[in-house]
Design a protein around this motif. Sequence first.
Motif, PDB file in Angstrom:
ATOM      1  N   SER A 170      21.125  77.078 -15.725  1.00 32.12           N
ATOM      2  CA  SER A 170      20.502  76.207 -14.729  1.00 32.12           C
ATOM      3  C   SER A 170      21.501  75.127 -14.368  1.00 32.12           C
ATOM      4  O   SER A 170      22.433  74.843 -15.114  1.00 32.12           O
ATOM      5  N   GLY A 171      21.281  74.509 -13.210  1.00 31.08           N
ATOM      6  CA  GLY A 171      22.184  73.451 -12.771  1.00 31.08           C
ATOM      7  C   GLY A 171      23.529  74.005 -12.328  1.00 31.08           C
ATOM      8  O   GLY A 171      23.709  75.212 -12.145  1.00 31.08           O
ATOM      9  N   PRO A 172      24.513  73.128 -12.171  1.00 31.85           N
ATOM     10  CA  PRO A 172      25.846  73.564 -11.740  1.00 31.85           C
ATOM     11  C   PRO A 172      26.471  74.510 -12.765  1.00 31.85           C
ATOM     12  O   PRO A 172      26.186  74.429 -13.953  1.00 31.85           O
ATOM     13  N   PRO A 173      27.332  75.428 -12.331  1.00 34.66           N
ATOM     14  CA  PRO A 173      27.990  76.339 -13.271  1.00 34.66           C
ATOM     15  C   PRO A 173      28.814  75.576 -14.303  1.00 34.66           C
ATOM     16  O   PRO A 173      29.450  74.571 -13.991  1.00 34.66           O
ATOM     17  N   THR A 174      28.782  76.082 -15.527  1.00 30.15           N
ATOM     18  CA  THR A 174      29.625  75.500 -16.572  1.00 30.15           C
ATOM     19  C   THR A 174      30.993  76.168 -16.609  1.00 30.15           C
ATOM     20  O   THR A 174      31.837  75.820 -17.437  1.00 30.15           O
ATOM     21  N   GLY A 175      31.215  77.116 -15.732  1.00 29.91           N
ATOM     22  CA  GLY A 175      32.485  77.824 -15.657  1.00 29.91           C
ATOM     23  C   GLY A 175      32.296  79.131 -14.918  1.00 29.91           C
ATOM     24  O   GLY A 175      31.224  79.416 -14.359  1.00 29.91           O
ATOM     25  N   TRP A 176      33.354  79.953 -14.899  1.00 29.95           N
ATOM     26  CA  TRP A 176      33.334  81.242 -14.203  1.00 29.95           C
ATOM     27  C   TRP A 176      34.035  82.279 -15.068  1.00 29.95           C
ATOM     28  O   TRP A 176      35.060  82.000 -15.688  1.00 29.95           O
ATOM     29  N   LEU A 177      33.466  83.482 -15.102  1.00 29.92           N
ATOM     30  CA  LEU A 177      34.077  84.601 -15.812  1.00 29.92           C
ATOM     31  C   LEU A 177      34.574  85.605 -14.776  1.00 29.92           C
ATOM     32  O   LEU A 177      33.821  86.010 -13.889  1.00 29.92           O
ATOM     33  N   ALA A 178      35.822  85.997 -14.889  1.00 24.70           N
ATOM     34  CA  ALA A 178      36.402  86.998 -13.996  1.00 24.70           C
ATOM     35  C   ALA A 178      36.900  88.180 -14.833  1.00 24.70           C
ATOM     36  O   ALA A 178      37.503  87.984 -15.892  1.00 24.70           O
ATOM     37  N   VAL A 179      36.625  89.395 -14.343  1.00 29.29           N
ATOM     38  CA  VAL A 179      37.027  90.616 -15.037  1.00 29.29           C
ATOM     39  C   VAL A 179      37.711  91.533 -14.036  1.00 29.29           C
ATOM     40  O   VAL A 179      37.195  91.748 -12.927  1.00 29.29           O
ATOM     41  N   ARG A 180      38.872  92.061 -14.411  1.00 29.73           N
ATOM     42  CA  ARG A 180      39.567  93.036 -13.571  1.00 29.73           C
ATOM     43  C   ARG A 180      39.537  94.386 -14.260  1.00 29.73           C
ATOM     44  O   ARG A 180      39.932  94.519 -15.424  1.00 29.73           O
ATOM     45  N   THR A 181      39.026  95.394 -13.543  1.00 29.50           N
ATOM     46  CA  THR A 181      39.007  96.762 -14.049  1.00 29.50           C
ATOM     47  C   THR A 181      39.509  97.691 -12.957  1.00 29.50           C
ATOM     48  O   THR A 181      39.770  97.266 -11.834  1.00 29.50           O
ATOM     49  N   GLY A 182      39.632  98.964 -13.292  1.00 30.45           N
ATOM     50  CA  GLY A 182      40.007  99.937 -12.282  1.00 30.45           C
ATOM     51  C   GLY A 182      38.879 100.162 -11.294  1.00 30.45           C
ATOM     52  O   GLY A 182      37.713  99.844 -11.549  1.00 30.45           O
TER      53      GLY A 182
END
Length: 497
Positions: A219-231
Amino acid sequence: MALTVAQAMTLPGMRMRLLAGRAGLSRVVRWAHVSELADPVPWLRGGELVMTIGLGLPDDPAGRRAYVERLSGAGCAGLAFALGEAVTAVPEEVLAAADLQGLPVLEILTPFIAVTEAVARWHADERVRGERRVVAAQEAMARAALLSGTSGILRALAEHTGGESLLLDPQGKPRAATPAGERPWHARALEMADGAARLSAGVLDDGIQAVQVQSLGFSGPPTGWLAVRTGSPLEWHARMLANQAACLLAMELLGVRAGRAKAHAQRGALLAAVLDGGLSPRQLGELCPVAPPPYEVVVTAAPVTPEAAIEALEEVAAEAEELALVCARPEGTVFVLPERSAGLAAPRWGAELCARLGVPGGGCRALDLDELPSAVRHAATLAARGDGYLHVDDLEASALLRDAFVPDAAHRFAATALRPLREYEARHGGDLVDSLRAYLEAGSNLETAARRLGVHRNTLRRRLAVAERVSGRPLTDPGHRLQLWLALSLGDLVPPG
């Protein structure tokens, strides 16, 4: 894992022979479908192994080549013929076009229904295998979270998706990555996080690699971001694992934030004790880690919640957050941070903190912990004006006066001027220094000064008479009054720093 044409040919019970289009053996088989239409493309979705006895083949060579081209353009996985019913051999035009298009053409000796069932069974089994892999990966990420925290989660996610992972802070700055270091795809992830909504997820797939970016938080503003690179394409199990990792990271960050909030509360209580006089600055340095001087002291015009103060520190002064001191005071919230760099011209934290919190504030410099109480008083005075963010060195003329004093000499002057009064107090009591300060601050108004001290005016009159006798000069002497006023007010009149 995807089922390719080459793998489909080796499924249990399959009897197939490659006739043309060897370059397309890596095409993915999503389904096996029977069609005898002259143009089956409108009824296909891509990824089909089209099976036919040849009834729909056009009679002319150009039509046959176009038939193959349409299937290839529609994304079909391959074309399989059962010979002997409508045609006894695959026309040369079909084989030649298939080689050009890279579309596998097979001779099939297995009943069509058996092929369809085998493909469906493979996908069903693969789904079960995928679910097992997901469960195993989720367990691995949970163990990694307990053992290694954030880095362990990112490492397990990259390992079980066969890709790479990246954690961004709320401002989109990299915090951790697996493998470590900057990678070419990180820039794309930063752009996606920067342009995303507050709580969202998105995928960018260019056909070669897929980059998935997901916000962290409940809830509220994001506490961060997760990025994943796959094929490419992005597999369903990779999406599930990214969601699981995002939840684990969000909980990990919430735990870290809770720990920081507790640490700040403990450190803030010590700072408040110093400002109230119950703890010496030296004891503050002994009881908790403190950044080396000099310090920037910031006071907001009104108190803000501890959560908001910590969030502002994390966003504005992340590199100084661990050693910052924060406490709520009646006049506002006090921040004590190490200066960004040496020199009065260095950029200050205060303006950014107050802008982030949306409140006016004031700032002052402190050369050591002993100067914190005085710096807070000066910063609070400016914050009370309610005019954005004001810093002592940019506004107060007394800050210029500070440069005219040698600190040790100023202290000796004050001690010498007040020594007779303090020595008398030590022997006989009488509160001469405080009474004299109240009298001078009240503009020599006896009634006002007595009310501030909470004593009768005659009591104050007697104390002032003793002060005149002890100091050896009358208070009506302007030079004597000025000397006493400077000695009493030097610490408040001249800002620290």
